[in-house]
Enzyme design. Structure first.
Site, PDB file in Angstrom:
ATOM      1  N   CYS A   1      43.024  25.774  32.922  1.00 22.87           N
ATOM      2  CA  CYS A   1      43.039  25.075  31.655  1.00 22.87           C
ATOM      3  C   CYS A   1      41.668  25.161  31.013  1.00 22.87           C
ATOM      4  O   CYS A   1      40.640  25.032  31.668  1.00 22.87           O
ATOM      5  CB  CYS A   1      43.417  23.599  31.785  1.00 22.87           C
ATOM      6  SG  CYS A   1      45.030  23.346  32.484  1.00 22.87           S
TER       7      CYS A   1
ATOM      8  N   ARG B   1      41.261  31.035  31.229  1.00 26.01           N
ATOM      9  CA  ARG B   1      41.328  29.915  32.163  1.00 26.01           C
ATOM     10  C   ARG B   1      42.763  29.405  32.336  1.00 26.01           C
ATOM     11  O   ARG B   1      43.024  28.519  33.161  1.00 26.01           O
ATOM     12  CB  ARG B   1      40.461  28.764  31.669  1.00 26.01           C
ATOM     13  CG  ARG B   1      39.006  29.127  31.538  1.00 26.01           C
ATOM     14  CD  ARG B   1      38.234  27.974  30.967  1.00 26.01           C
ATOM     15  NE  ARG B   1      38.218  26.849  31.881  1.00 26.01           N
ATOM     16  CZ  ARG B   1      37.281  26.642  32.777  1.00 26.01           C
ATOM     17  NH1 ARG B   1      36.276  27.461  32.879  1.00 26.01           N
ATOM     18  NH2 ARG B   1      37.331  25.596  33.582  1.00 26.01           N
TER      19      ARG B   1
ATOM     20  N   TRP C   1      47.191  25.986  32.181  1.00 25.27           N
ATOM     21  CA  TRP C   1      47.703  26.587  33.410  1.00 25.27           C
ATOM     22  C   TRP C   1      48.416  25.429  34.110  1.00 25.27           C
ATOM     23  O   TRP C   1      47.780  24.506  34.599  1.00 25.27           O
ATOM     24  CB  TRP C   1      46.544  27.117  34.254  1.00 25.27           C
ATOM     25  CG  TRP C   1      46.989  27.897  35.454  1.00 25.27           C
ATOM     26  CD1 TRP C   1      47.249  29.226  35.511  1.00 25.27           C
ATOM     27  CD2 TRP C   1      47.200  27.396  36.780  1.00 25.27           C
ATOM     28  NE1 TRP C   1      47.620  29.586  36.778  1.00 25.27           N
ATOM     29  CE2 TRP C   1      47.600  28.478  37.588  1.00 25.27           C
ATOM     30  CE3 TRP C   1      47.098  26.128  37.372  1.00 25.27           C
ATOM     31  CZ2 TRP C   1      47.892  28.347  38.941  1.00 25.27           C
ATOM     32  CZ3 TRP C   1      47.391  25.991  38.723  1.00 25.27           C
ATOM     33  CH2 TRP C   1      47.782  27.102  39.489  1.00 25.27           C
TER      34      TRP C   1
ATOM     35  N   ASN D   1      41.551  18.936  31.580  1.00 24.80           N
ATOM     36  CA  ASN D   1      41.539  19.967  32.626  1.00 24.80           C
ATOM     37  C   ASN D   1      41.314  19.253  33.942  1.00 24.80           C
ATOM     38  O   ASN D   1      40.340  18.509  34.082  1.00 24.80           O
ATOM     39  CB  ASN D   1      40.407  20.967  32.332  1.00 24.80           C
ATOM     40  CG  ASN D   1      40.149  21.894  33.499  1.00 24.80           C
ATOM     41  OD1 ASN D   1      41.056  22.231  34.246  1.00 24.80           O
ATOM     42  ND2 ASN D   1      38.903  22.309  33.668  1.00 24.80           N
ATOM     43  N   GLY D   2      42.192  19.472  34.911  1.00 22.46           N
ATOM     44  CA  GLY D   2      42.040  18.810  36.215  1.00 22.46           C
ATOM     45  C   GLY D   2      43.364  18.216  36.642  1.00 22.46           C
ATOM     46  O   GLY D   2      44.425  18.565  36.098  1.00 22.46           O
TER      47      GLY D   2
ATOM     48  N   GLU E   1      40.090  44.014  49.179  1.00 21.67           N
ATOM     49  CA  GLU E   1      39.807  43.886  47.743  1.00 21.67           C
ATOM     50  C   GLU E   1      40.689  44.847  46.919  1.00 21.67           C
ATOM     51  O   GLU E   1      41.225  44.469  45.882  1.00 21.67           O
ATOM     52  CB  GLU E   1      38.310  44.125  47.487  1.00 21.67           C
ATOM     53  CG  GLU E   1      37.887  44.170  46.040  1.00 21.67           C
ATOM     54  CD  GLU E   1      38.231  42.920  45.223  1.00 21.67           C
ATOM     55  OE1 GLU E   1      38.684  41.919  45.798  1.00 21.67           O
ATOM     56  OE2 GLU E   1      38.084  42.968  43.990  1.00 21.67           O
TER      57      GLU E   1
ATOM     58  N   LYS F   1      43.489  43.691  44.096  1.00 26.38           N
ATOM     59  CA  LYS F   1      43.501  44.172  42.703  1.00 26.38           C
ATOM     60  C   LYS F   1      44.889  44.652  42.333  1.00 26.38           C
ATOM     61  O   LYS F   1      45.416  44.325  41.284  1.00 26.38           O
ATOM     62  CB  LYS F   1      42.511  45.326  42.491  1.00 26.38           C
ATOM     63  CG  LYS F   1      41.059  45.004  42.451  1.00 26.38           C
ATOM     64  CD  LYS F   1      40.623  44.106  41.342  1.00 26.38           C
ATOM     65  CE  LYS F   1      40.763  42.665  41.698  1.00 26.38           C
ATOM     66  NZ  LYS F   1      39.715  41.927  42.218  1.00 26.38           N
TER      67      LYS F   1
ATOM     68  N   GLU G   1      47.495  41.681  42.103  1.00 27.36           N
ATOM     69  CA  GLU G   1      47.380  40.685  41.032  1.00 27.36           C
ATOM     70  C   GLU G   1      47.641  41.271  39.648  1.00 27.36           C
ATOM     71  O   GLU G   1      48.104  40.568  38.762  1.00 27.36           O
ATOM     72  CB  GLU G   1      46.072  39.889  41.093  1.00 27.36           C
ATOM     73  CG  GLU G   1      44.834  40.591  40.659  1.00 27.36           C
ATOM     74  CD  GLU G   1      43.573  39.727  40.805  1.00 27.36           C
ATOM     75  OE1 GLU G   1      43.617  38.541  40.496  1.00 27.36           O
ATOM     76  OE2 GLU G   1      42.546  40.278  41.251  1.00 27.36           O
TER      77      GLU G   1
ATOM     78  N   HIS H   1      50.838  46.648  65.814  1.00 30.68           N
ATOM     79  CA  HIS H   1      51.202  45.354  66.386  1.00 30.68           C
ATOM     80  C   HIS H   1      52.231  44.626  65.525  1.00 30.68           C
ATOM     81  O   HIS H   1      52.462  43.439  65.723  1.00 30.68           O
ATOM     82  CB  HIS H   1      49.943  44.486  66.567  1.00 30.68           C
ATOM     83  CG  HIS H   1      48.979  45.062  67.553  1.00 30.68           C
ATOM     84  ND1 HIS H   1      49.213  45.090  68.910  1.00 30.68           N
ATOM     85  CD2 HIS H   1      47.789  45.684  67.372  1.00 30.68           C
ATOM     86  CE1 HIS H   1      48.205  45.681  69.526  1.00 30.68           C
ATOM     87  NE2 HIS H   1      47.318  46.061  68.611  1.00 30.68           N
TER      88      HIS H   1
ATOM     89  N   LYS I   1      41.496  32.442  35.566  1.00 31.62           N
ATOM     90  CA  LYS I   1      40.189  32.942  35.979  1.00 31.62           C
ATOM     91  C   LYS I   1      39.421  31.933  36.844  1.00 31.62           C
ATOM     92  O   LYS I   1      38.839  32.286  37.849  1.00 31.62           O
ATOM     93  CB  LYS I   1      39.381  33.291  34.727  1.00 31.62           C
ATOM     94  CG  LYS I   1      38.025  33.915  34.996  1.00 31.62           C
ATOM     95  CD  LYS I   1      38.177  35.349  35.402  1.00 31.62           C
ATOM     96  CE  LYS I   1      36.880  36.011  35.760  1.00 31.62           C
ATOM     97  NZ  LYS I   1      37.109  37.212  36.580  1.00 31.62           N
TER      98      LYS I   1
END
Ligand code: M6R
Length: 568
Positions: free
Chosen positions: A2, A25, A67, A93-94, A448, A452, A455, A471, A563
Site C-alpha cells: 500500500c 507498493r 495491496w 498502510n499497515g 535468484e 525471477k 515472479e 533425493h 515492492k
C-alpha cells in the site's frame, strides 16, 4: 505494501501523479479523497490509478494504492474510507490487529467495507464530534490502535492528520505545498528534502505542519533526498524492469564507491563479532547467502531468512553482529526479527532514511538509485557488490575493487547479449515447470534466477542444491522438463553428474557457465570472472522479462506482489 499520499497546496492533479509513482507498493485498487466546496469527495475503484480513479480536485487531497490484506479486492474495500457522515476520509498502510474489537465497539452495522482500516475514520469522527480538536482526537484513536500503521486523514475542516507506528511516512514541503508520502519516490519532482515521522508521531497539517509525540511538540529534521528528479521515471523504456536490468553495469560500479571510514567501521563490526547473522527476505536473502561465503572462513557467519530468524533471536548474543539486507529498508519480517535483538546491526540498504536505517548502528548504502520494478534486479547485484567490497576491506583484498569494476564492464556486454540469450532460453522453457540447480555459491544464484522467472512469468519454478535432485525432485522429470544448471569449476564434476542423471530421464539441460559441456542442450555462456555471481543472473532477469511480456503479464507489477512488503 500500500502506498499513501497526502497533499495540500497549489498544483493540479498532484495526488494522482504521485500515486502512480507509489503503485509499485500495491496495485490492486486505488482511490483519492479531495476537499472541495461541497465537502470531501471520494473516487475509488479496482485496478490501477488510471483505471480506478476519476481524480477529484481540491485544495487538499489524500490518495491510496492498495495491496489487499483484509477484505477482497473490491471498490468498497478500496481506500480512502470515510466515517458514515463523510466528514473524515482516511488512507492507511499497515494492519490494525485489534480491528474486530474496535468494529464491535463502534457497531458492526455502521461499516461498509471488510477492511481493518475503516475503524480509523469512525473513531476519529466520533472524537471530533465529541468536541476534541484534531490532535486530541488523533491521540485518542492511536491510543486504541494495535498493530502497524501509517495513516493520513483528511478532515472536513481542511486539516490533515497523520500518525504512524511501524509503517513508514515521510513529510516534505516546498514553498507552496505540503506532502505526506509512504516513500520519497513520488516527491522527487517536488522537493529536495524530506523528513520521516517516527513511531508515535502525530502530525497536524493546518496552515503549517506540526509534529507531536507523547503530547510534546517535536522537530523531525529533513534530510536531502539523494536521488535525482528523473531517476524514478521510465524514460524511453517500455518497462522499469528493462531499464533497471540495463542499469546494472553502472550500478555495480557505483556500489563499489564507498566512503573509506564507513567501510572500516562496517568491517570492524564484523571482525569483532563472535558470530555474524546475515538476514533478509526474498532476493535480499539470496544476497545474504552470498555474503556468508564472502566472509567465510575468517568470520563465523550464518545466513538466515528474517521470518525464520524471528524464532531464533535468543540465539543471537550481544557480542554477535547482525547484517540486515534490504532494498527498501521497510520489510516487516526483517524489522520484526531485529526487534528482539541487542547485537549491533549493520545494514546494506538502497532506500536511505528508511526504517531499517534508523534501526541500524551502521549502514552501507548500495547506491542503486530508485528500483521501481517489483522484481529486484539492479538492487541485487548492487547488494552483492557492496557486500564484496566490505568483505574485501575485512580481508585486506585490495585487488577486489579493481576486479569488481571490471565485472561491471563485462555486465555491460552481457546485458546486450542477454536479449538474444533470453530468446533462446524462452524457447527452451516451454512448459509450466522449471528446475534450477547448482552447488555451493552457484546454488544461491540458481535460487535468484528461479525467483525471477516465477515472479514475473508465473511459471512454476523450483531451485534446490544439485545434489538434492536424486533425493526426490527427480521423480518430476519427464521428457522435455527444463533443468537449468549453474556450473563452475569447483563444483563441475558433481553438478554435471546430477545434470546427466536428469538428462537420461528426458530433461532438457540448460547449462550456465563459462564452458559448454556435452550434457547441455543449451549453453548460456557467462564470462570467466571472479565475481561471476553478479553476471550469471542477468540472462535470467531478461528471460523473466521476456516471458512476462510474452504471456501478457505486466513485468513491473506482477500479480499478488508488491515492492515493499510491510506486513508479516
Ligand atoms: O526490500 P527488500 O529487499 O527487503 O525486499 C525483500 C523481498 O521482498 C524482495 O527481494 C522480493 O523477493 C523481490 N520481489 C524479489 O524480486
Amino acid at each position: 505494501m500500500c502506498g499513501i499520499i497526502g497533499h495540500a497546496g497549489k498544483g493540479e492533479n498532484i495526488v494522482p501523479k504521485c500515486l502512480q509513482k507509489l503503485e509499485y507498493r500495491g496495485y490492486d485498487s486505488a482511490g483519492i479523497a479531495a476537499l472541495n466546496s461541497s465537502g470531501i469527495e471520494v473516487s475509488k475503484g479496482v485496478g490501477t490509478v488510471d483505471e480506478a480513479v476519476e481524480a477529484p480536485q481540491g485544495s487538499a487531497a489524500i490518495g491510496h494504492t492498495r495491496w489487499a490484506t483484509h477484505g477482497g479486492v473490491t471498490q468498497t474495500n478500496a481506500h480512502p474510507h470515510t466515517d458514515p457522515d463523510g466528514r473524515v476520509a482516511v488512507v492507511h498502510n499497515g494492519i490494525i490487529d485489534n480491528h474486530s474489537d474496535l468494529r464491535e465497539e463502534v457497531g458492526e452495522g455502521r461499516f461498509e467495507s471488510e477492511t481493518d482500516t475503516e475503524v480509523i475514520p469512525h473513531l476519529l469522527a466520533q472524537h471530533l464530534k465529541e468536541g476534541l480538536d484534531p490532535r486530541a482526537a488523533a491521540e485518542e484513536v492511536t491510543d486504541r490502535l494495535e498493530g502497524s500503521y501509517a495513516a493520513v486523514a483528511l478532515l472536513e475542516g481542511g486539516q490533515m492528520v497523520a500518525f504512524k507506528q511501524g509503517a513508514p511516512l515521510a513529510v516534505a514541503r516546498n514553498q507552496d505545498e505540503h506532502f505526506f508520502s509512504s516513500d520519497v519516490v513520488p516527491l522527487l519532482e517536488h522537493v529536495n528534502e524530506a523528513a520521516f515521522l517516527q513511531d508515535g508521531d502525530i502530525a497536524i497539517l493546518d496552515s503549517d505542519l506540526r509534529v507531536f509525540n507523547q503530547g510534546r511538540e517535536v522537530e523531525r529534521d529533513s534530510q536531502e533526498i539523494q536521488w535525482e528528479g528523473g531517476s524514478a521515471t521510465r524514460g524511453d523504456f517500455d518497462h522499469f524492469t528493462r531499464k533497471e536490468i540495463g542499469e546494472q553495469p553502472e550500478t555495480i560500479k557505483r556500489a563499489t564507491f564507498q566512503d573509506e571510514e564507513s567501510l572500516t567501521e562496517a568491517a570492524g563490526m564484523l571482525e569483532k563479532a563472535r558470530t555474524v547473522w546475515i538476514t533478509g527476505c526474498g532476493t535480499s536473502s539470496y544476497a545474504a547467502d552470498h555474503m556468508r561465503d564472502y566472509l567465510a572462513p575468517e568470520v563465523d557467519a550464518r545466513s538466515i531468512q528474517s521470518h525464520e530468524l524471528e524464532y531464533r533471536t535468543d540465539e543471537v548474543g550481544d557480542d554477535d553482529a547482525v547484517v540486515a539486507v534490504s532494498q527498501s529498508g521497510e520489510t516487516k519480517d526483517l524489522l520484526a526479527a531485529l526487534e528482539g535483538i541487542e547485537a549491533p546491526v549493520l545494514s546494506f540498504l538502497n532506500v536511505a532514511q528508511s526504517s531499517l536505517e534508523r534501526r541500524s548502528d551502521h549502514t552501507i548504502h548500495i547506491n542503486a538509485g530508485p528500483e521501481v520494478g517489483v522484481a529486484s534486479t539492479k538492487a541485487y547485484t548492487a547488494q552483492l557488490t557492496a557486500m564484496k567490497t566490505v568483505a574485501a576491506e575485512l580481508k585486506d583484498q585490495e585487488q577486489v575493487l579493481e576486479s569488481l569494476r571490471s565485472t561491471a564492464e563485462k555486465a555491460e556486454r552481457l546485458v546486450k547479449a542477454s536479449e538474444s540469450l533470453a530468446e533462446k532460453l524462452h524457447g527452451a522453457l516451454k512448459g509450466e515447470d522449471a528446475y534450477f540447480v547448482g552447488r555451493y555459491q552457484r546454488f544461491h544464484s540458481a535460487k535468484e534466477a528461479s525467483l525471477k522467472l516465477k515472479e514475473l512469468s508465473y511459471i512454476h519454478s523450483e531451485a534446490f542444491p544439485a545434489g538434492e535432485f536424486k533425493h526426490g525432485t527427480l521423480a518430476l522429470v519427464e521428457e522435455g522438463t527444463p533443468v537449468v544448471g549453474f556450473v563452475d569449476e569447483e563444483t563441475a564434476d558433481e553438478t554435471l553428474s546430477n545434470l546427466e542423471e536428469a538428462s537420461s530421464r528426458g530433461a532438457e539441460i540448460i547449462g550456465v557457465g563459462p564452458k559448454d559441456r556435452d550434457v547441455y542442450d543449451l549453453h548460456v555462456p557467462i564470462p570467466e570472472d571472479p565475481n561471476r555471481e553478479m553476471l550469471e543472473v542477468i540472462p535470467f532477469q531478461m528471460l523473466a522479462l521476456k516471458t512476462a511480456l510474452d504471456r501478457g503479464n505486466d513485468p513491473d507489477r506482477p500479480r499478488n506482489l508488491a515492492k515493499s512488503v510491510t506486513v508479516k
